[in-house]
Design a protein around this motif. Structure first.
Motif, short mmCIF file in Angstrom:
data_model
loop_
_atom_site.label_atom_id
_atom_site.label_comp_id
_atom_site.label_asym_id
_atom_site.label_seq_id
_atom_site.Cartn_x
_atom_site.Cartn_y
_atom_site.Cartn_z
N LYS A 91 0.92 -1.11 -0.13
CA LYS A 91 0.06 0.32 0.01
C LYS A 91 0.89 1.30 -0.03
CE LYS A 91 -3.73 -2.52 0.15
NZ LYS A 91 -4.52 -2.41 -0.93
N ALA A 92 0.55 1.97 -0.99
CA ALA A 92 1.43 3.53 -1.00
C ALA A 92 0.65 4.64 -1.39
CB ALA A 92 2.48 3.03 -2.12
N ALA A 93 1.29 5.58 -0.94
CA ALA A 93 0.85 7.03 -1.27
C ALA A 93 1.88 7.43 -2.34
CB ALA A 93 0.78 8.03 -0.15
N VAL A 94 1.34 8.27 -3.25
CA VAL A 94 2.40 9.03 -4.11
C VAL A 94 2.11 10.65 -4.04
CG1 VAL A 94 2.76 9.61 -6.67
CG2 VAL A 94 2.11 7.11 -5.92
N LEU A 95 3.54 11.08 -3.55
CA LEU A 95 3.36 12.52 -3.35
C LEU A 95 4.04 13.05 -4.54
CD1 LEU A 95 2.88 11.43 -0.62
CD2 LEU A 95 4.60 13.44 0.28
N SER A 96 3.23 14.13 -5.36
CA SER A 96 3.98 14.41 -6.63
C SER A 96 4.16 16.24 -6.44
CB SER A 96 2.45 14.34 -7.74
OG SER A 96 2.74 15.01 -8.84
N GLY A 97 4.98 16.63 -7.69
CA GLY A 97 5.39 17.84 -7.70
C GLY A 97 6.55 18.34 -6.69
N ALA A 98 6.81 19.60 -6.99
CA ALA A 98 7.71 20.02 -6.04
C ALA A 98 7.56 20.15 -4.55
CB ALA A 98 8.18 21.53 -6.55
N ARG A 99 6.36 20.48 -4.22
CA ARG A 99 5.97 20.50 -2.48
C ARG A 99 6.09 19.14 -2.22
NH1 ARG A 99 0.39 22.95 -0.39
NH2 ARG A 99 0.57 22.20 1.88
N GLY A 100 5.85 17.93 -2.85
CA GLY A 100 5.93 16.66 -2.29
C GLY A 100 7.47 16.13 -2.33
N ASN A 101 8.11 16.72 -3.19
CA ASN A 101 9.77 16.39 -3.07
C ASN A 101 10.32 16.94 -1.88
OD1 ASN A 101 9.20 15.13 -5.75
ND2 ASN A 101 9.93 16.79 -6.94
N PRO A 418 16.09 25.96 -13.00
CA PRO A 418 14.76 25.73 -12.37
C PRO A 418 14.66 26.04 -10.86
CG PRO A 418 15.52 24.07 -13.90
CD PRO A 418 16.54 24.83 -13.47
N ALA A 419 13.16 26.25 -10.51
CA ALA A 419 13.19 26.51 -9.13
C ALA A 419 13.44 25.08 -8.24
CB ALA A 419 11.72 26.83 -8.77
N PRO A 420 13.76 25.63 -6.78
CA PRO A 420 14.03 24.18 -6.29
C PRO A 420 13.09 23.24 -6.06
CG PRO A 420 14.48 26.26 -4.94
CD PRO A 420 13.88 26.84 -6.05
N TYR A 421 13.65 22.03 -5.96
CA TYR A 421 12.56 20.88 -5.94
C TYR A 421 12.04 20.43 -7.19
CZ TYR A 421 13.60 21.33 -1.08
OH TYR A 421 14.46 21.71 0.07
N THR A 422 12.35 21.24 -8.49
CA THR A 422 11.62 20.85 -9.60
C THR A 422 12.53 20.13 -10.30
OG1 THR A 422 12.40 23.09 -10.64
CG2 THR A 422 10.16 22.94 -9.46
N PHE A 423 13.83 20.11 -10.27
CA PHE A 423 14.86 19.40 -11.11
C PHE A 423 15.53 18.36 -10.29
CE2 PHE A 423 19.09 18.67 -13.45
CZ PHE A 423 18.54 18.06 -14.49
N VAL A 424 15.09 17.07 -10.23
CA VAL A 424 15.44 16.22 -9.19
C VAL A 424 16.24 14.83 -9.72
CG1 VAL A 424 14.32 17.30 -7.37
CG2 VAL A 424 13.25 15.58 -8.70
N PRO A 425 16.81 14.80 -10.69
CA PRO A 425 17.61 13.83 -11.30
C PRO A 425 18.45 12.87 -10.17
CG PRO A 425 18.69 15.52 -12.28
CD PRO A 425 17.37 15.98 -11.46
#
Length: 487
Positions: A91-101, A418-425
């Motif tokens: 069971k999992a939750a997916v946190l999306s986007g810069a705020r989730g990162n 890019p803004a922080p937490y948006t480019f996260v390779p």
């Protein structure tokens, strides 16, 4: 063939899930009670088919070359940047986007911790009986000093010489090549040399032969029956580990006799560095850590190098920009001079191109965390024990973050970028990849030697297909036709 094998493997996993799925059903009921006790609802979502969950949809999106669709489609469906699902038997939750990162990166070891499938411990068994997570923490502490920029500078010349040898032996005097296997050779040979001073071609070959089986097994279904990918991976890891143990034993002798330097590579560093209690690592554990480093040093960087070639072949104006920058650097050097730190600092446009490649074809599409306490996020309860998935690819392909996300545009990385937490390779927070600078150096050195030698074109012009299994790779390995520059 990859798809057929994956479908067969997934069919086995479905059977496995039904046989052992009662555990997950009970676990879910427990988590619903925990969420209610925490005073909030679970995130919106759909756990998919009984026991199997949405793993089919998750994997299918990757096989079709668009892993971000699994996340972005559900974000749109539920009008929520956090949703509930069921992946890899959990069971999992997916946190999306810069705020989730940002939330996950900032709460490492506070609310969440890294999570790996239990099978990983069979491939990387620790003699100390600690988990792969604990061993990973120890390794990160040890690598911090060795992989920081100041320490890596002295290896740029070696990288340059090895890249030169790689292109002379694998690319020159050929009209056509397949890029992916060559890129893997380049990054693996470099990792062997810089991490453990392994240069002998026969020794490198003995390590590399079982490596494909080992690397692919890390994300295989953990069924240890003869013939399964997981079983083959365990056997391959034993072969590689035995080879590494012989290298480690010889290094200990060489260090004692003064034939090896304490600072020549990570292997010497591991042998001579004790923990906070004054204890030194056992040979078996050093072999496991070097094994992990070789996997990390080969796969993600080889993916980046391969897709750099793909986009340079498809976009002549981007190729010209990289070529002109590299030629200016070459003109400033005397014949025979190796690349150095100052040269790499001048490769600003080339690195912007590499970053845009990693945005569009992110080497590691996403990873898992585990909730270590009950907590709330955006008004929803996340129970202790829930797995949390964050998707770098979905962030990189989000049109609200990167307008026209499918357009190749290196200018996104000019200036502040890019803004922080948006480019996260490379992830972020305490678990940001410690090899970021190492990867930057080896990628830029690869680009320099590539464009100074060749122009190139794709042999299959309209074949842009790639699959994610578990990293993005061109479906046919990216065959290209070479056109050497006049010397």
């Amino acid at each position: 063939m990859i798809l057929l094998v994956s479908v067969i493997s997934l069919s086995i996993s479905i059977l496995f899930a039904f046989l052992f799925g009662l555990h997950h059903h009970l676990f879910f009921n427990k988590n619903k009670s925990a969420a209610a006790a925490a005073g909030g609802p679970l995130p919106p979502g759909n756990t998919g088919w009984p026991l199997v969950g949405e793993s089919l949809h998750f994997l299918w999106a990757g096989w079709k070359g668009h892993p971000e669709k699994f996340v972005l489609d559900r974000v749109a469906k539920y009008s929520s940047s956090v949703f509930r699902t069921h992946l890899v038997g959990e069971k999992a939750a997916v946190l999306s986007g810069a705020r989730g990162n940002k939330f996950l990166f900032s709460n490492e070891n506070k609310l969440v911790r890294a999570w790996f499938p239990s099978g990983i411990d069979k491939i990387f068994p620790s003699s100390t009986r600690s988990s792969s997570e604990e061993e990973g923490i120890k390794l990160r502490r040890m690598l911090h000093t060795f992989l920081k920029t100041e320490a890596l500078r002295r290896y740029i010349g070696k990288m340059d010489l090895m890249a030169q040898k790689h292109f002379e032996e694998g690319w020159e005097n050929k009209t056509e090549v397949v890029v992916l296997p060559l890129a893997k050779d380049y990054t693996f040979q470099l990792a062997c040399r810089l991490f453990a001073s392994v240069e002998n071609p026969q020794q490198v070959d003995r390590l590399s032969k079982p490596f494909n089986l080992l690397a692919s097994s890390l994300f295989a279904i953990p069924i240890d029956f003869p013939g399964t990918p997981f079983n083959k991976g365990i056997k391959a890891s034993k072969i590689v580990r035995q080879e590494l143990l012989s290298i480690i034993k010889q290094r200990k002798i060489d260090l004692a006799e003064g034939k090896a330097s304490p600072t020549q590579d990570i292997l010497s560093h591991m042998l001579l560095t004790s923990d906070e209690n004054g204890k030194f690592m056992q040979e078996f554990d050093i072999a496991d850590k070097i094994l992990g480093l070789l996997i990390g040093g080969r796969d993600s960087a080889s993916v980046a190098c391969t897709f750099i070639v793909k986009y340079l072949a498809e976009l002549p104006h981007i190729y010209d920009g990289v070529y002109n920058e590299q030629m200016e650097i070459l003109k400033s050097k005397a014949p025979g001079d190796s690349l150095n730190w100052e040269d790499l600092q001048k490769m600003k446009y080339s690195w912007n191109v590499a970053c845009e490649v990693m945005r569009l074809a992110t080497p590691v599409p996403g990873t898992f965390r585990e909730a270590i306490v009950d907590f709330s996020y955006k008004g929803y309860s996340i129970p202790k024990g829930f797995k949390l998935y964050w998707s770098a690819t979905a962030t990189h392909k989000n049109p609200e973050i990167f307008p026209e996300p499918e357009k190749f545009d290196p200018s996104r990385f000019q200036g502040a970028g890019p803004a922080p937490y948006t480019f996260v390779p490379f992830g972020g927070g305490p678990r940001m990849c410690p090899g970021l600078e190492y990867a930057r150096f080896e990628i830029l050195v690869f680009m320099h030697h590539l464009v100074k030698r060749f122009k190139f074109e794709k042999i299959i012009p309209n074949d842009g297909k790639f699959v994610v299994d578990p990293m993005p790779i061109p479906a046919k390995g990216l065959p290209i036709r070479l056109f050497p520059h006049e010397k």
